[in-house]
Design a protein around this motif. Sequence first.
Motif, mmCIF file in Angstrom:
data_model
loop_
_atom_site.group_PDB
_atom_site.id
_atom_site.type_symbol
_atom_site.label_atom_id
_atom_site.label_comp_id
_atom_site.label_asym_id
_atom_site.label_seq_id
_atom_site.Cartn_x
_atom_site.Cartn_y
_atom_site.Cartn_z
ATOM 1 N N ALA A 36 -6.156 0.742 -2.378
ATOM 2 C CA ALA A 36 -7.558 1.033 -2.686
ATOM 3 C C ALA A 36 -8.276 1.654 -1.485
ATOM 4 O O ALA A 36 -9.183 2.472 -1.658
ATOM 5 C CB ALA A 36 -8.272 -0.227 -3.131
ATOM 6 N N GLN A 37 -7.874 1.286 -0.275
ATOM 7 C CA GLN A 37 -8.503 1.858 0.912
ATOM 8 C C GLN A 37 -8.212 3.348 1.016
ATOM 9 O O GLN A 37 -9.041 4.117 1.488
ATOM 10 C CB GLN A 37 -8.019 1.139 2.167
ATOM 11 N N HIS A 44 -7.319 5.297 -1.695
ATOM 12 C CA HIS A 44 -7.721 5.955 -2.946
ATOM 13 C C HIS A 44 -8.974 5.263 -3.471
ATOM 14 O O HIS A 44 -8.915 4.435 -4.363
ATOM 15 C CB HIS A 44 -6.591 5.865 -3.978
ATOM 16 N N LYS A 45 -10.084 5.629 -2.903
ATOM 17 C CA LYS A 45 -11.330 4.911 -3.185
ATOM 18 C C LYS A 45 -11.888 5.146 -4.588
ATOM 19 O O LYS A 45 -12.590 4.310 -5.108
ATOM 20 C CB LYS A 45 -12.370 5.290 -2.141
ATOM 21 N N GLN A 46 -11.566 6.259 -5.218
ATOM 22 C CA GLN A 46 -12.199 6.570 -6.495
ATOM 23 C C GLN A 46 -11.224 6.435 -7.662
ATOM 24 O O GLN A 46 -11.013 7.381 -8.413
ATOM 25 C CB GLN A 46 -12.795 7.967 -6.451
ATOM 26 N N MET A 47 -10.688 5.264 -7.826
ATOM 27 C CA MET A 47 -9.814 5.028 -8.976
ATOM 28 C C MET A 47 -10.655 4.490 -10.126
ATOM 29 O O MET A 47 -11.564 3.685 -9.919
ATOM 30 C CB MET A 47 -8.741 3.981 -8.640
ATOM 31 N N THR A 48 -10.323 4.949 -11.299
ATOM 32 C CA THR A 48 -10.975 4.394 -12.483
ATOM 33 C C THR A 48 -10.335 3.025 -12.752
ATOM 34 O O THR A 48 -9.227 2.747 -12.277
ATOM 35 C CB THR A 48 -10.758 5.297 -13.715
ATOM 36 N N GLN A 94 -6.865 3.526 -14.042
ATOM 37 C CA GLN A 94 -5.893 3.887 -13.003
ATOM 38 C C GLN A 94 -5.512 2.660 -12.163
ATOM 39 O O GLN A 94 -4.351 2.454 -11.845
ATOM 40 C CB GLN A 94 -6.473 4.970 -12.084
ATOM 41 N N GLU A 95 -6.509 1.870 -11.831
ATOM 42 C CA GLU A 95 -6.249 0.661 -11.039
ATOM 43 C C GLU A 95 -5.338 -0.297 -11.803
ATOM 44 O O GLU A 95 -4.401 -0.863 -11.241
ATOM 45 C CB GLU A 95 -7.559 -0.032 -10.683
#
Length: 61
Positions: free
Chosen positions: A13-14, A16-20, A23-24
């Motif tokens: 997450a650090q 790839h900050k803009q995951m829906t 996606q997460e």
Amino acid sequence: MKEAVERVMKAFAQKHKQMTPEQERKVRDEVSDFVAELLEKRAAQLTKFEDTRLRETEPRI
């Protein structure tokens, strides 16, 4: 296993900050499956090692 998955997800997450949320969820499922496979392999290795140790310590006739 849950702790390992959480650590990987936090690191991911650090970067790839803009995951829906979808996606997460998908990444979390993949990471969970991967960690489960690793643990399975490790358990098999430990079992094999334990069997070998037992044979070495058993009295020989």
